[in-house]
Design an enzyme around this catalytic site. Structure first.
Site, PDB file in Angstrom:
ATOM      1  N   ALA A 132     -24.715 -44.786  44.851  1.00 15.58           N
ATOM      2  CA  ALA A 132     -25.155 -46.157  44.562  1.00 15.58           C
ATOM      3  C   ALA A 132     -25.329 -46.955  45.863  1.00 15.58           C
ATOM      4  CB  ALA A 132     -24.142 -46.834  43.652  1.00 15.58           C
ATOM      5  N   PRO A 133     -26.345 -47.854  45.899  1.00 15.16           N
ATOM      6  CA  PRO A 133     -27.274 -48.238  44.833  1.00 15.16           C
ATOM      7  C   PRO A 133     -28.530 -47.368  44.730  1.00 15.16           C
ATOM      8  CG  PRO A 133     -27.605 -49.649  46.721  1.00 15.16           C
ATOM      9  CD  PRO A 133     -26.479 -48.741  47.088  1.00 15.16           C
ATOM     10  N   GLY A 134     -28.587 -46.306  45.534  1.00 17.47           N
ATOM     11  CA  GLY A 134     -29.664 -45.338  45.336  1.00 17.47           C
ATOM     12  C   GLY A 134     -30.765 -45.339  46.376  1.00 17.47           C
ATOM     13  N   GLY A 135     -30.590 -46.038  47.491  1.00 14.55           N
ATOM     14  CA  GLY A 135     -31.632 -46.039  48.524  1.00 14.55           C
ATOM     15  C   GLY A 135     -31.892 -44.652  49.075  1.00 14.55           C
ATOM     16  N   LYS A 136     -30.835 -43.965  49.476  1.00 15.43           N
ATOM     17  CA  LYS A 136     -30.992 -42.614  50.036  1.00 15.43           C
ATOM     18  C   LYS A 136     -31.381 -41.625  48.932  1.00 15.43           C
ATOM     19  CE  LYS A 136     -27.292 -43.730  53.296  1.00 15.43           C
ATOM     20  NZ  LYS A 136     -26.884 -44.971  52.559  1.00 15.43           N
ATOM     21  N   ASP A 171     -16.359 -38.600  40.278  1.00 18.37           N
ATOM     22  CA  ASP A 171     -15.495 -38.825  41.431  1.00 18.37           C
ATOM     23  C   ASP A 171     -15.884 -37.793  42.484  1.00 18.37           C
ATOM     24  OD1 ASP A 171     -13.372 -38.771  43.317  1.00 18.37           O
ATOM     25  OD2 ASP A 171     -11.979 -39.577  41.826  1.00 18.37           O
ATOM     26  N   CYS A 210     -21.968 -39.994  46.689  1.00 18.50           N
ATOM     27  CA  CYS A 210     -21.606 -41.423  46.604  1.00 18.50           C
ATOM     28  C   CYS A 210     -22.910 -42.209  46.689  1.00 18.50           C
ATOM     29  CB  CYS A 210     -20.665 -41.809  47.736  1.00 18.50           C
ATOM     30  SG  CYS A 210     -19.320 -40.628  48.032  1.00 18.50           S
ATOM     31  N   CYS A 248     -21.715 -45.822  57.516  1.00 15.77           N
ATOM     32  CA  CYS A 248     -22.298 -46.992  58.189  1.00 15.77           C
ATOM     33  C   CYS A 248     -21.229 -47.666  59.050  1.00 15.77           C
ATOM     34  CB  CYS A 248     -22.905 -47.968  57.191  1.00 15.77           C
ATOM     35  SG  CYS A 248     -21.760 -48.575  55.929  1.00 15.77           S
ATOM     36  N   ASP A 251     -22.438 -39.571  51.659  1.00 15.52           N
ATOM     37  CA  ASP A 251     -22.522 -40.868  52.331  1.00 15.52           C
ATOM     38  C   ASP A 251     -21.208 -41.580  51.996  1.00 15.52           C
ATOM     39  OD1 ASP A 251     -23.962 -42.887  53.853  1.00 15.52           O
ATOM     40  OD2 ASP A 251     -24.039 -44.013  51.984  1.00 15.52           O
TER      41      ASP A 251
END
Length: 444
Positions: A263-267, A312, A261, A383, A330
């Site tokens: 987006a937005p791609g930080g991890k 998915d 999962c 989170c 995540d």
């Protein structure tokens, strides 16, 4: 006509009547409007303040009107909310200015009778503020805390049960604090010492994060679109607690990683940097436009190993069975650990929504487990601070999957913690609330 306040009530109407996100509606309206910097800041303060006050403002409004709020026309309702917000929460705005501008706006959006109604309500609020005194005393403390801290009653009640009254109060206070921007050094292009200097040269005020070696807190800055080190790909905006996840995954150069999962791609981009841009990362999401954001971030940061994939997360095991060295889940969650960053989020949650999430989170973990090679690593993160979505989900997963072992997650943090599963709490740790658990699949 007061242009700043008019824009503010239009945005509030979008949020409350059309379900718009406050930050998105605000950005769109500010782009269209020709406002001074001072007025832009005022609109932002009005919108975020009134949205965050939410049900508390409506509770106050009910003290001064004798009709159901839903019977008041939507734009007039927003004018009243904004007027009351200024009267009760903005000391720098004279009460007379709040009343007069509300009356002028009502003239534009309604008729003479409504103008008198709005004027009477707000003038009474100025004369008789004691009518809106929050309840206190025995049996009313939790309701009083919810109203005072501008949080939903059901959520404060849940936190009082989970943490006790004083900690629940501290958690609410944290949510109402000003979030600090944090950025992660893109170690493919720079190091933290050089980035600190570059950010300072660009006019930002900065300090090192105490949680991660790549993290920097940006305590003052101008428009992010004009922050050169960010636009040049030397860093990525990412919350401090979120930066811990890639360290727990501990990806190695040359491996195949699946970020279910992403987006937005930080991890995702953080893992790519730890891998020295060598290997392969499948970055899955169910929305095309979110995949585009991953691609944009990867290009800006100079990363070539990320493959944005329409996927998915519940089907990742079928698509990539026994293929991945490591999988990050995540998971979609209630987001109760990051409420200070989203002023409208606290009012869009429900106990029913939280109850519906663990089955989905478990389903994603089950699929991710299937995608792992023998001996592979599975990391689950959220989170949120709700145990039903965190350790209880992990414990249920381990019961279903005896081939997995829970590792000492705290050992993999840059600053070690003696935690089998890591749970950060805002009121205790001073960061966004976050949960991380690391598991390993048996070698067979």
């Amino acid at each position: 006509m007061d242009k700043a306040r008019e824009i503010a009530i239009k945005i509030l109407n979008e949020v409350h009547e059309e379900g718009a996100y406050a930050n998105v509606a605000l950005a769109r309206q500010l782009r269209k409007a020709e406002l001074s910097d001072q007025d832009r800041r005022f609109v932002t303060e009005l919108v975020y303040g009134a949205v965050k006050a939410g049900d508390t403002l409506d509770w106050i409004l009910r003290r001064y009107v004798n009709r159901p709020l839903k019977k008041i026309p939507p734009m007039v309702r927003e004018i009243l909310r904004l007027g009351l917000y200024q009267i009760f929460y903005l000391d720098k705005v004279p009460a007379s200015a709040a009343c007069n501008t509300a009356v002028e706006l009502t003239k534009k959006y309604s008729h003479a009778g409504t103008v008198k109604f709005v004027n009477a309500v707000l003038r009474t609020a100025v004369r008789e503020p004691e009518k809106a005194t929050f309840p206190e005393g025995k049996g009313k403390a939790t309701e009083g805390l919810a109203l005072k801290s501008q949080h939903p009653y059901w959520l404060v009640k849940r936190w009082v049960k989970q943490f006790g009254f004083e900690e629940a109060e501290a958690l609410c206070a944290f949510d109402n604090g000003q979030p600090v921007l944090s950025v992660r050094t893109n170690t493919l292009k720079s190091n933290r010492e050089d980035l600190l200097k570059a950010l300072q040269a660009a006019g930002a005020e900065v300090q090192e994060s105490q949680w991660t070696p790549e993290g920097i807190l940006v305590t003052a800055h101008g428009a992010l679109d004009n922050l050169a080190p960010l636009q040049e790909g030397l860093c990525q905006v990412q919350d401090e607690s979120s930066m811990l996840v890639a360290h727990v995954v501990d990806p190695q150069p040359g491996e195949l990683i699946i970020d279910c999962c992403s987006a937005p791609g930080g991890k995702t981009t953080h893992m790519a940097a730890l891998m020295k841009n060598e290997g392969r990362i499948v970055a899955g999401d169910i929305y095309e436009h979110k995949l585009e954001r991953i691609e944009e971030n990867a290009q800006r940061l100079g990363i070539t190993i990320i493959e944005p994939t329409l996927l998915d997360a519940r089907e990742v095991g079928e698509e990539y069975e026994d293929m991945a060295d490591r999988v990050l889940v995540d998971a979609p969650c209630s987001g109760l650990g990051v409420l200070r960053r989203k002023p409208d989020a606290r009012w869009n949650k429900s106990a029913e929504e939280i109850a519906a999430l663990p089955p989905l989170q478990g389903e994603i973990l089950d699929s991710a487990a299937k995608a792992l090679k023998a001996g592979g690593v599975l990391v689950y993160s959220t989170c949120t601070i709700d145990p039903s979505e965190n350790d209880e989900v992990v414990e249920a997963f381990l019961t279903r999957h005896p081939e997995f072992t829970l590792e000492q997650t705290g050992d993999f943090l840059p600053v070690k913690r003696p935690d089998k599963m890591v749970q950060l709490y805002p009121q205790r740790d001073g960061t966004d609330g976050f949960f991380i658990a690391r598991m390993r699949k048996a070698k067979g």
